[in-house]
Design a protein around this motif. Structure first.
Motif, PDB file in Angstrom:
ATOM      1  N   THR A 297       0.860  -1.184   0.000  1.00 42.79           N
ATOM      2  CA  THR A 297       0.000   0.000   0.000  1.00 42.79           C
ATOM      3  C   THR A 297       0.893   1.229   0.000  1.00 42.79           C
ATOM      4  O   THR A 297       1.768   1.361   0.861  1.00 42.79           O
ATOM      5  CB  THR A 297      -0.936   0.012   1.222  1.00 42.79           C
ATOM      6  OG1 THR A 297      -1.765  -1.153   1.170  1.00 42.79           O
ATOM      7  CG2 THR A 297      -1.818   1.248   1.232  1.00 42.79           C
ATOM      8  N   ILE A 298       0.674   2.112  -0.977  1.00 39.89           N
ATOM      9  CA  ILE A 298       1.531   3.291  -1.134  1.00 39.89           C
ATOM     10  C   ILE A 298       0.691   4.539  -1.398  1.00 39.89           C
ATOM     11  O   ILE A 298      -0.473   4.452  -1.772  1.00 39.89           O
ATOM     12  CB  ILE A 298       2.529   3.114  -2.299  1.00 39.89           C
ATOM     13  CG1 ILE A 298       1.786   2.935  -3.627  1.00 39.89           C
ATOM     14  CG2 ILE A 298       3.478   1.953  -2.032  1.00 39.89           C
ATOM     15  CD1 ILE A 298       2.667   3.065  -4.854  1.00 39.89           C
ATOM     16  N   SER A 299       1.319   5.688  -1.215  1.00 36.83           N
ATOM     17  CA  SER A 299       0.730   6.955  -1.651  1.00 36.83           C
ATOM     18  C   SER A 299       1.421   7.347  -2.947  1.00 36.83           C
ATOM     19  O   SER A 299       2.596   7.045  -3.155  1.00 36.83           O
ATOM     20  CB  SER A 299       0.936   8.039  -0.598  1.00 36.83           C
ATOM     21  OG  SER A 299       2.305   8.184  -0.295  1.00 36.83           O
ATOM     22  N   MET A 300       0.667   8.002  -3.828  1.00 36.47           N
ATOM     23  CA  MET A 300       1.275   8.447  -5.085  1.00 36.47           C
ATOM     24  C   MET A 300       0.518   9.645  -5.632  1.00 36.47           C
ATOM     25  O   MET A 300      -0.684   9.786  -5.434  1.00 36.47           O
ATOM     26  CB  MET A 300       1.304   7.319  -6.104  1.00 36.47           C
ATOM     27  CG  MET A 300      -0.030   6.809  -6.521  1.00 36.47           C
ATOM     28  SD  MET A 300       0.186   5.438  -7.651  1.00 36.47           S
ATOM     29  CE  MET A 300      -1.513   5.025  -7.924  1.00 36.47           C
TER      30      MET A 300
ATOM     31  N   ASP B 211      -4.620  18.510 -10.542  1.00 34.53           N
ATOM     32  CA  ASP B 211      -4.051  17.168 -10.423  1.00 34.53           C
ATOM     33  C   ASP B 211      -2.594  17.166  -9.978  1.00 34.53           C
ATOM     34  O   ASP B 211      -2.101  16.151  -9.512  1.00 34.53           O
ATOM     35  CB  ASP B 211      -4.178  16.391 -11.730  1.00 34.53           C
ATOM     36  CG  ASP B 211      -5.473  15.606 -11.801  1.00 34.53           C
ATOM     37  OD1 ASP B 211      -6.203  15.579 -10.792  1.00 34.53           O
ATOM     38  OD2 ASP B 211      -5.747  15.019 -12.854  1.00 34.53           O
ATOM     39  N   ASP B 212      -1.917  18.293 -10.123  1.00 39.61           N
ATOM     40  CA  ASP B 212      -0.533  18.338  -9.648  1.00 39.61           C
ATOM     41  C   ASP B 212      -0.461  18.108  -8.143  1.00 39.61           C
ATOM     42  O   ASP B 212       0.551  17.652  -7.626  1.00 39.61           O
ATOM     43  CB  ASP B 212       0.113  19.680  -9.990  1.00 39.61           C
ATOM     44  CG  ASP B 212       0.372  19.819 -11.485  1.00 39.61           C
ATOM     45  OD1 ASP B 212       0.420  18.785 -12.182  1.00 39.61           O
ATOM     46  OD2 ASP B 212       0.529  20.960 -11.947  1.00 39.61           O
ATOM     47  N   ASP B 213      -1.536  18.435  -7.438  1.00 42.15           N
ATOM     48  CA  ASP B 213      -1.570  18.278  -5.989  1.00 42.15           C
ATOM     49  C   ASP B 213      -2.378  17.067  -5.536  1.00 42.15           C
ATOM     50  O   ASP B 213      -2.466  16.797  -4.349  1.00 42.15           O
ATOM     51  CB  ASP B 213      -2.174  19.533  -5.348  1.00 42.15           C
ATOM     52  CG  ASP B 213      -1.351  20.767  -5.660  1.00 42.15           C
ATOM     53  OD1 ASP B 213      -0.110  20.656  -5.700  1.00 42.15           O
ATOM     54  OD2 ASP B 213      -1.949  21.834  -5.877  1.00 42.15           O
ATOM     55  N   LYS B 214      -2.978  16.347  -6.461  1.00 41.76           N
ATOM     56  CA  LYS B 214      -3.848  15.217  -6.124  1.00 41.76           C
ATOM     57  C   LYS B 214      -3.012  13.999  -5.733  1.00 41.76           C
ATOM     58  O   LYS B 214      -2.058  13.642  -6.407  1.00 41.76           O
ATOM     59  CB  LYS B 214      -4.738  14.881  -7.323  1.00 41.76           C
ATOM     60  CG  LYS B 214      -5.620  13.689  -7.136  1.00 41.76           C
ATOM     61  CD  LYS B 214      -6.840  14.023  -6.337  1.00 41.76           C
ATOM     62  CE  LYS B 214      -7.780  12.824  -6.350  1.00 41.76           C
ATOM     63  NZ  LYS B 214      -8.559  12.717  -5.174  1.00 41.76           N
ATOM     64  N   VAL B 215      -3.384  13.387  -4.635  1.00 41.67           N
ATOM     65  CA  VAL B 215      -2.711  12.180  -4.154  1.00 41.67           C
ATOM     66  C   VAL B 215      -3.755  11.086  -4.001  1.00 41.67           C
ATOM     67  O   VAL B 215      -4.864  11.338  -3.533  1.00 41.67           O
ATOM     68  CB  VAL B 215      -2.024  12.432  -2.794  1.00 41.67           C
ATOM     69  CG1 VAL B 215      -1.434  11.150  -2.238  1.00 41.67           C
ATOM     70  CG2 VAL B 215      -0.965  13.502  -2.930  1.00 41.67           C
ATOM     71  N   VAL B 216      -3.406   9.904  -4.427  1.00 42.57           N
ATOM     72  CA  VAL B 216      -4.250   8.744  -4.171  1.00 42.57           C
ATOM     73  C   VAL B 216      -3.417   7.715  -3.428  1.00 42.57           C
ATOM     74  O   VAL B 216      -2.189   7.773  -3.408  1.00 42.57           O
ATOM     75  CB  VAL B 216      -4.841   8.121  -5.461  1.00 42.57           C
ATOM     76  CG1 VAL B 216      -5.767   9.088  -6.152  1.00 42.57           C
ATOM     77  CG2 VAL B 216      -3.763   7.628  -6.383  1.00 42.57           C
ATOM     78  N   TYR B 217      -4.108   6.793  -2.836  1.00 46.83           N
ATOM     79  CA  TYR B 217      -3.471   5.718  -2.090  1.00 46.83           C
ATOM     80  C   TYR B 217      -3.893   4.421  -2.756  1.00 46.83           C
ATOM     81  O   TYR B 217      -5.050   4.265  -3.140  1.00 46.83           O
ATOM     82  CB  TYR B 217      -3.902   5.785  -0.623  1.00 46.83           C
ATOM     83  CG  TYR B 217      -3.527   7.113  -0.021  1.00 46.83           C
ATOM     84  CD1 TYR B 217      -2.289   7.298   0.561  1.00 46.83           C
ATOM     85  CD2 TYR B 217      -4.391   8.204  -0.108  1.00 46.83           C
ATOM     86  CE1 TYR B 217      -1.922   8.537   1.064  1.00 46.83           C
ATOM     87  CE2 TYR B 217      -4.026   9.442   0.391  1.00 46.83           C
ATOM     88  CZ  TYR B 217      -2.792   9.599   0.979  1.00 46.83           C
ATOM     89  OH  TYR B 217      -2.422  10.825   1.461  1.00 46.83           O
ATOM     90  N   GLU B 218      -2.952   3.512  -2.921  1.00 43.51           N
ATOM     91  CA  GLU B 218      -3.235   2.306  -3.687  1.00 43.51           C
ATOM     92  C   GLU B 218      -2.693   1.073  -2.971  1.00 43.51           C
ATOM     93  O   GLU B 218      -1.561   1.071  -2.490  1.00 43.51           O
ATOM     94  CB  GLU B 218      -2.600   2.416  -5.071  1.00 43.51           C
ATOM     95  CG  GLU B 218      -2.892   1.240  -5.969  1.00 43.51           C
ATOM     96  CD  GLU B 218      -2.412   1.472  -7.383  1.00 43.51           C
ATOM     97  OE1 GLU B 218      -3.178   1.168  -8.305  1.00 43.51           O
ATOM     98  OE2 GLU B 218      -1.281   1.965  -7.566  1.00 43.51           O
ATOM     99  N   THR B 219      -3.521   0.045  -2.941  1.00 45.84           N
ATOM    100  CA  THR B 219      -3.113  -1.257  -2.421  1.00 45.84           C
ATOM    101  C   THR B 219      -3.097  -2.243  -3.574  1.00 45.84           C
ATOM    102  O   THR B 219      -4.043  -2.304  -4.358  1.00 45.84           O
ATOM    103  CB  THR B 219      -4.084  -1.751  -1.329  1.00 45.84           C
ATOM    104  OG1 THR B 219      -4.043  -0.837  -0.235  1.00 45.84           O
ATOM    105  CG2 THR B 219      -3.705  -3.145  -0.837  1.00 45.84           C
ATOM    106  N   MET B 220      -2.006  -2.995  -3.647  1.00 42.17           N
ATOM    107  CA  MET B 220      -1.870  -4.034  -4.668  1.00 42.17           C
ATOM    108  C   MET B 220      -1.355  -5.305  -4.001  1.00 42.17           C
ATOM    109  O   MET B 220      -0.601  -5.246  -3.027  1.00 42.17           O
ATOM    110  CB  MET B 220      -0.910  -3.591  -5.768  1.00 42.17           C
ATOM    111  CG  MET B 220      -1.385  -2.355  -6.509  1.00 42.17           C
ATOM    112  SD  MET B 220      -0.219  -1.799  -7.760  1.00 42.17           S
ATOM    113  CE  MET B 220      -0.679  -2.882  -9.099  1.00 42.17           C
TER     114      MET B 220
END
Length: 86
Positions: free
Chosen positions: A21-24, A34-43
């Motif tokens: 799980t990371i932030s990106m 979108d330059d400031d948009k962050v999502v978090y993703e689990t793989m």
């Protein structure tokens, strides 16, 4: 942005998996802000012969907040068969 990098190796029956799980940052120029948009993703990836199979994602989900991502990461570790078929 809250930096997030969780990595766990999980054993299910006779198989091993990497739960990550990371932030990106999102880098889509066609959306304002979108330059400031962050999502978090689990793989989740299977590990075969000590090699992570990055080319074959078993589970993938994105979240809007770090708390959502952390909660689901923990839920996967507790009950992986509810999220992917091992």
């Amino acid at each position: 942005m809250r930096n997030l990098e969780l990595k766990n190796v999980l054993k299910v029956d006779d198989k091993e998996f990497l739960v990550s799980t990371i932030s990106m940052k999102i880098r889509h120029a066609f959306f304002d802000g979108d330059d400031d948009k962050v999502v978090y993703e689990t793989m989740v990836f299977e590990i075969i012969d000590d090699e992570v199979q990055y080319h074959k994602t078993i589970f993938n989900e994105r979240y809007n907040t770090p708390d959502e991502a952390i909660a689901e990461h923990g839920a996967i570790l507790k009950n992986p068969k509810a999220f992917f078929i091992a």
